[in-house]
Structures are given as structure tokens and as C-alpha cells.
Design a protein around this motif. Structure first.
Motif, PDB file in Angstrom:
ATOM      1  N   PRO A 159      49.036  49.810  33.615  1.00  0.00           N
ATOM      2  CA  PRO A 159      50.018  49.240  33.809  1.00  0.00           C
ATOM      3  C   PRO A 159      50.669  48.993  33.581  1.00  0.00           C
ATOM      4  O   PRO A 159      49.797  47.728  32.730  1.00  0.00           O
ATOM      5  CB  PRO A 159      49.488  49.159  35.682  1.00  0.00           C
ATOM      6  N   MET A 160      51.479  48.618  33.712  1.00  0.00           N
ATOM      7  CA  MET A 160      53.180  47.571  32.978  1.00  0.00           C
ATOM      8  C   MET A 160      52.866  46.782  34.056  1.00  0.00           C
ATOM      9  O   MET A 160      53.713  45.723  35.018  1.00  0.00           O
ATOM     10  CB  MET A 160      54.378  48.020  32.650  1.00  0.00           C
ATOM     11  N   SER A 161      51.607  45.117  34.267  1.00  0.00           N
ATOM     12  CA  SER A 161      51.594  44.856  34.571  1.00  0.00           C
ATOM     13  C   SER A 161      52.057  43.400  34.226  1.00  0.00           C
ATOM     14  O   SER A 161      52.390  42.919  33.541  1.00  0.00           O
ATOM     15  CB  SER A 161      50.131  44.697  35.535  1.00  0.00           C
ATOM     16  N   GLY A 162      52.577  42.043  35.293  1.00  0.00           N
ATOM     17  CA  GLY A 162      53.257  41.374  35.142  1.00  0.00           C
ATOM     18  C   GLY A 162      52.636  40.231  34.605  1.00  0.00           C
ATOM     19  O   GLY A 162      51.097  40.932  34.295  1.00  0.00           O
ATOM     20  N   SER A 163      53.006  39.212  34.249  1.00  0.00           N
ATOM     21  CA  SER A 163      52.759  37.741  33.509  1.00  0.00           C
ATOM     22  C   SER A 163      51.239  37.040  35.286  1.00  0.00           C
ATOM     23  O   SER A 163      50.127  36.780  34.723  1.00  0.00           O
ATOM     24  CB  SER A 163      53.086  36.323  33.044  1.00  0.00           C
ATOM     25  N   SER A 164      51.295  37.619  36.435  1.00  0.00           N
ATOM     26  CA  SER A 164      50.490  37.460  37.203  1.00  0.00           C
ATOM     27  C   SER A 164      49.673  38.414  37.705  1.00  0.00           C
ATOM     28  O   SER A 164      50.361  39.637  38.156  1.00  0.00           O
ATOM     29  CB  SER A 164      50.913  36.000  38.087  1.00  0.00           C
ATOM     30  N   THR A 165      48.041  38.443  37.906  1.00  0.00           N
ATOM     31  CA  THR A 165      47.894  40.029  38.154  1.00  0.00           C
ATOM     32  C   THR A 165      47.706  39.652  40.259  1.00  0.00           C
ATOM     33  O   THR A 165      47.078  40.843  40.515  1.00  0.00           O
ATOM     34  CB  THR A 165      46.622  39.772  37.483  1.00  0.00           C
ATOM     35  N   THR A 166      48.667  38.744  40.003  1.00  0.00           N
ATOM     36  CA  THR A 166      47.731  37.966  41.984  1.00  0.00           C
ATOM     37  C   THR A 166      48.983  38.630  42.670  1.00  0.00           C
ATOM     38  O   THR A 166      48.871  38.417  43.515  1.00  0.00           O
ATOM     39  CB  THR A 166      47.540  37.411  42.012  1.00  0.00           C
ATOM     40  N   VAL A 167      50.704  38.939  42.416  1.00  0.00           N
ATOM     41  CA  VAL A 167      51.669  39.556  42.883  1.00  0.00           C
ATOM     42  C   VAL A 167      51.412  40.609  42.355  1.00  0.00           C
ATOM     43  O   VAL A 167      50.934  41.050  42.846  1.00  0.00           O
ATOM     44  CB  VAL A 167      52.527  38.882  41.906  1.00  0.00           C
TER      45      VAL A 167
END
Length: 493
Positions: A159-167
Motif C-alpha cells: 500500500p501507499m503507507s506513510g512514514s509511520s507504519t503505526t499511524v
């Protein structure tokens, strides 16, 4: 790879809460009246599959826990939604009693306040279902990016995840979402949403897409939480299993040289490459390798979506920019590569600021080196520059509301600590005031970086969105939330 985890305690602050009490369609005096009887609350609790809590009850504090310890949530009621029916019941209850609704998604996707409101938490509603044939994922509730990554990787997808994977994935996408790997090649994460499920202020569950309620669909993609409680989304996935990514930590003594080298190098990169750089004061914790513990560093982040050999060739100028303390850039599974920023994962007290920059001339970099280099007077935890461009500049296939297209650089800083809030704020303000000469003249910024003060201030939001975009969003807000029930975060007024 490692995460920086800080366990800090500090004073709470309530300046953000004061902002939400002005110009409300429903007066704050109604809150006490509508909550005077617990009978109505008990009726709501009996209707729910998940729990509900009043202040002071066991479980209330845990339900209201936040990532930023300086923005505590103190709602009139906290509802732990276990089903979409719970969300609808909570929204209807809020409407009947003229209360605001605040939504806490996954990770640090939280409202900046929930004072006197009905808080709906979505952790119990979290789920991910991947359709490998269609290359899509259905993400519900408070699911974090790490859950989406795990499910997608089993199908050879990412996926197009962000810089934090816990968000939380949904909250991130509602603000556009700039991936440190897919951003420049494929644009914003919101460009790749195919549908949303949303409970609007009337308690109705709607599925919206480019073909069904297209104006609301466009507003949700960049409009944050203004229009209801988004309980699910369907997103596109990409056939990526591994990627060249990681970081290089340079000593803080090389701040000036590294920033100039990065600026010149970033301008030459193809769209397959995405990069950022951060000047950081790292904590003295055992989780970090010895060269980084308590160190002043410049952290280069880099990802290349293509052949690793080509990506390494492109990286050569930065590897020669200064001696490295640690270099982690290598081809790795997407799950490992996705945490290249090494963002903190634990709750902490922090303040932040952001600014869109039109460019980085020598004078701008000299000012940054003066304020952030060795022995400088502003020892902030992290101050970063993200190079944008590429597909992030291009309009999406269907209209949306992301206001930061065409912005060359996103500037962001945060300070961790709770002992002297005023001093931390002054340090941040000094830095960002110094950089304003190079601010984007259109006031563009990435929405997910707005501080609490900025997100709750309608004038700041109007500037960030631009008048035309803001008025278009406001028209959708008036249609689906005429009484401004959803007013605890990035509120259109």
C-alpha cells in the motif's frame, strides 16, 4: 531498522481546546444540560456492541489515550465502536443532544480536543481485507498501516503507507498522505482511494465514490474529518515486494554541507526516487546503535522504486557528501523499507510546526545551518525537509481537495518535552519565523502536518486550502454537516 521510542511525561496544555468554543452553531451551555441525566447515556450504552464510558469511570482514561500527551482528550462520553451500528448510534445520540463528535482513529490520528463532545474510537473496528486479483484492500476503522502492509504482502502487494507504519490508514488518507516510497512515482495516497464508507451527521451510512456522491468523495480526499465518521475505505495496492530504501546518518557537524548537497542532488532525481532530510537530536536510549545515542545528526532518507542497481548509482553523490555514521540503504522487503524514517512509536509530549517552502536558495540553507548546526541555540528533536514534486504535482484522475500540489518542499519541526512548554514553543516559532522569507506564496502545506493551532484556526485553513477550494469544501460541509457536529480537527467554518 529500528524505531525511536520515547516514554516521556509532562504537563498537559489546553490552548487548543479554547479555539473550539468560538462561533459554534450549538452553544457550549447545552453540553451540561444534555448530559445532566445518566438515563439517556445508559440507553445509548445498552444499544452498543462496544463499550461506552463517562468521565471518572474505569476504562475512560484508556479509551481517551492519545499519542501526543500534550493534547489530552476529555470528552463528555467515550464510545468504543465495535460495529458500524455503534458509530451510527453515537452520531445519532450526539445529534439528539446537540453535542460535537470527535473521532480517534488508529495510532496518532487523533482529534486535537474532544472537550464536551462524544468521542468515537475506532480501534475495535479495525480490519483489513485484501483482494489480490483486483489489487485492492478494504481497510476499516482504526487499522494501522502496519496491518495493511502485513495483509498486502501475503499477496505480493504493497500500500501507499506513510512514514509511520503505526499511524491509522484512514486518517492519513483523509489528509492526502505523502508516501516516502510511492509519493513521487504515484502521487498522494488519496489519489488511490476508490471508495469510502462514511456515517454523516444525520446518522446515515453512505458509500461514496467517483460515481456515487462525487462531490463528497472529492471533499473527503483532502478534507480531513469534516464530513462524518469514515468507517472504511477501499484503496489500490501496488505489485511491489521489495524496494531500495533506508537512511544515512551524518554527524551534525556536517549540517551545512549535507543540506546543500541534498538540495542540489534532490533536484536531479527522477520521479522513481523520493527523499527527505532531517536534522535531529536523538535520545540517549539503548534501542539506538552506539554512534546515534544522544547524538546530533543529519538523517538522509531515500527510496528508489526501480532496479536497485540504478537507485544505488543515483545515491552516489550523497554517500560522498560527508563521512557517514551509519548507512542503512539497501534493498529490503517492503515491510522493512516502509519504516525508513524511523519515526517514534511511543506516546510523548510534543509541539510541532510546519511550513511549505517555495525553494531552498543558499541563504535559506545558511539560515538553517546557523540555527540547527553544531552549538546552535535551537536544539529541537527533529527538523525535516521533504522534497516533493513528481506525481505529487499532477492532478488526480478524479477531483479531490489536496491543497499542496505544486509545492516544492514541506518543512516540519517538532520538539519533545513537557517541562517547559513555552520555551519549546518559542524555539519552534523562532525557527519557523526565520524561514518565512522562503515560504510558499500560496500558503500551501501538507494537511497532515498542521499543528493543533493551525488545524483549528479557520483563517489558517482558508489560507492553506486557498479561497476557491475552501469555499467548495464549505458548501459540502453545509450539506452534510449543517450544524458543524464535526468540529474537533481541521474544522471548516
Amino acid at each position: 531498522m529500528w524505531h525511536l521510542s520515547r516514554h516521556c511525561s509532562g504537563k498537559h496544555h489546553f490552548h487548543a481546546i479554547a479555539l473550539v468554543t468560538i462561533h459554534e452553531p450549538w452553544g457550549a451551555d447545552r453540553v451540561g444540560t444534555s448530559m445532566s441525566s445518566h438515563i439517556e447515556f445508559r440507553k445509548l450504552a445498552a444499544e452498543l456492541d462496544g463499550p461506552a464510558f463517562l468521565p471518572g469511570e474505569p476504562g475512560y482514561d484508556a479509551e481517551c489515550a492519545t499519542y501526543n500527551l500534550l493534547t489530552p482528550l476529555r470528552p463528555a462520553i467515550a464510545v468504543g465502536a465495535a460495529t458500524v451500528g455503534d458509530v451510527r448510534a453515537a452520531v445519532r445520540f450526539a445529534g439528539d443532544h446537540k453535542l460535537a463528535v470527535a473521532v480517534r482513529g488508529g495510532g496518532h490520528m487523533q482529534p486535537y480536543t474532544a472537550e464536551g463532545a462524544v468521542l468515537i474510537t475506532l480501534d475495535r473496528l479495525a480490519d483489513v481485507t485484501v483482494d489480490g486479483g483486483r489489487r485492492t484492500a478494504r481497510v476499516t476503522g482504526g487499522a494501522r498501516w502496519e496491518e495493511v502492509i502485513d495483509a498486502a504482502s501475503k499477496e505480493g502487494l504493497a500500500p501507499m503507507s506513510g512514514s509511520s507504519t503505526t499511524v491509522g490508514a484512514i486518517g492519513y488518507v483523509l489528509g492526502g498522505g505523502q508516501s516516502p516510497i510511492f509519493g513521487r512515482p504515484y502521487g498522494y495516497a488519496s489519489d488511490h482511494v476508490t471508495s469510502f464508507d462514511i456515517v454523516t451527521a444525520d446518522g446515515v451510512l453512505r458509500t461514496v465514490s467517483a460515481g456515487a456522491e462525487p462531490e463528497l468523495f472529492a471533499a473527503l480526499r483532502g478534507g480531513k474529518g469534516n464530513f462524518g465518521v469514515v468507517t472504511a475505505m477501499e484503496i489500490e495496492l501496488f505489485p511491489v515486494t521489495s524496494v531500495l530504501a533506508g537512511g544515512i546518518y551524518f554527524p551534525g557537524s556536517a549540517t551545512g554541507e549535507v543540506l546543500r548537497a541534498w538540495r542540489d542532488w534532490a533536484a536531479t532525481l527522477p520521479e522513481q526516487a523520493t527523499t527527505s532530510v532531517a536534522v535531529q537530536r536523538l535520545p540517549p536510549v539503548e534501542e539506538l546503535p552506539e554512534p546515534l545515542r544522544g547524538a546530533h545528526v543529519v538523517h538522509l532518507r531515500y527510496a528508489y522504486l526501480g532496479p536497485a542497481e540504478t537507485g544505488l548509482e543515483l545515491l552516489a553523490p550523497m554517500r560522498a557528501a560527508a563521512p557517514a555514521l551509519i548507512d542503512t540503504i539497501a534493498e529490503a522487503p517492503y515491510k522493512t523499507a516502509a519504516v525508513l524514517h524511523n519515526d517514534p512509536v511511543g506516546a510523548m509530549p510534543y509541539q510541532d510546526r510546519s511550513l511549505g517552502l517555495a525553494g531552498l536558495p543558499d541563504k535559506a540553507l545558511d539560515k538553517l545551518a546557523e540555527l540547527l548546526g553544531p552549538g546552535t541555540p535551537i536544539p529541537l528533536t527533529s527538523v525535516e525537509l521533504r522534497a516533493l514534486g513528481g506525481a505529487l504535482d499532477r492532478p488526480p484522475a478524479t477531483p479531490d481537495s489536496v491543497p499542496s500540489r505544486g509545492l516544492p518542499f514541506q518543512f516540519f519541526g517538532f520538539a519533545v518535552g513537557g517541562d517547559d512548554l513555552d520555551e519549546l514553543g518559542r524555539r519552534l516559532d523562532r525557527l519557523f519565523t526565520a524561514m518565512r522569507p522562503w515560504a510558499d506564496p500560496k500558503h500551501r502545506r501538507m494537511l497532515n502536518f498542521l499543528s493543533p493551532e493551525e488545524a483549528l484556526d479557520p483563517q489558517s485553513l482558508r489560507e492553506v486550502y486557498g479561497a476557491e477550494n475552501y469555499d467548495r469544501l464549505l458548501a459540502v460541509k453545509r450539506r452534510f454537516d449543517p450544524n458543524t457536529m464535526f468540529r474537533m480537527n481541521h474544522t471548516l467554518r
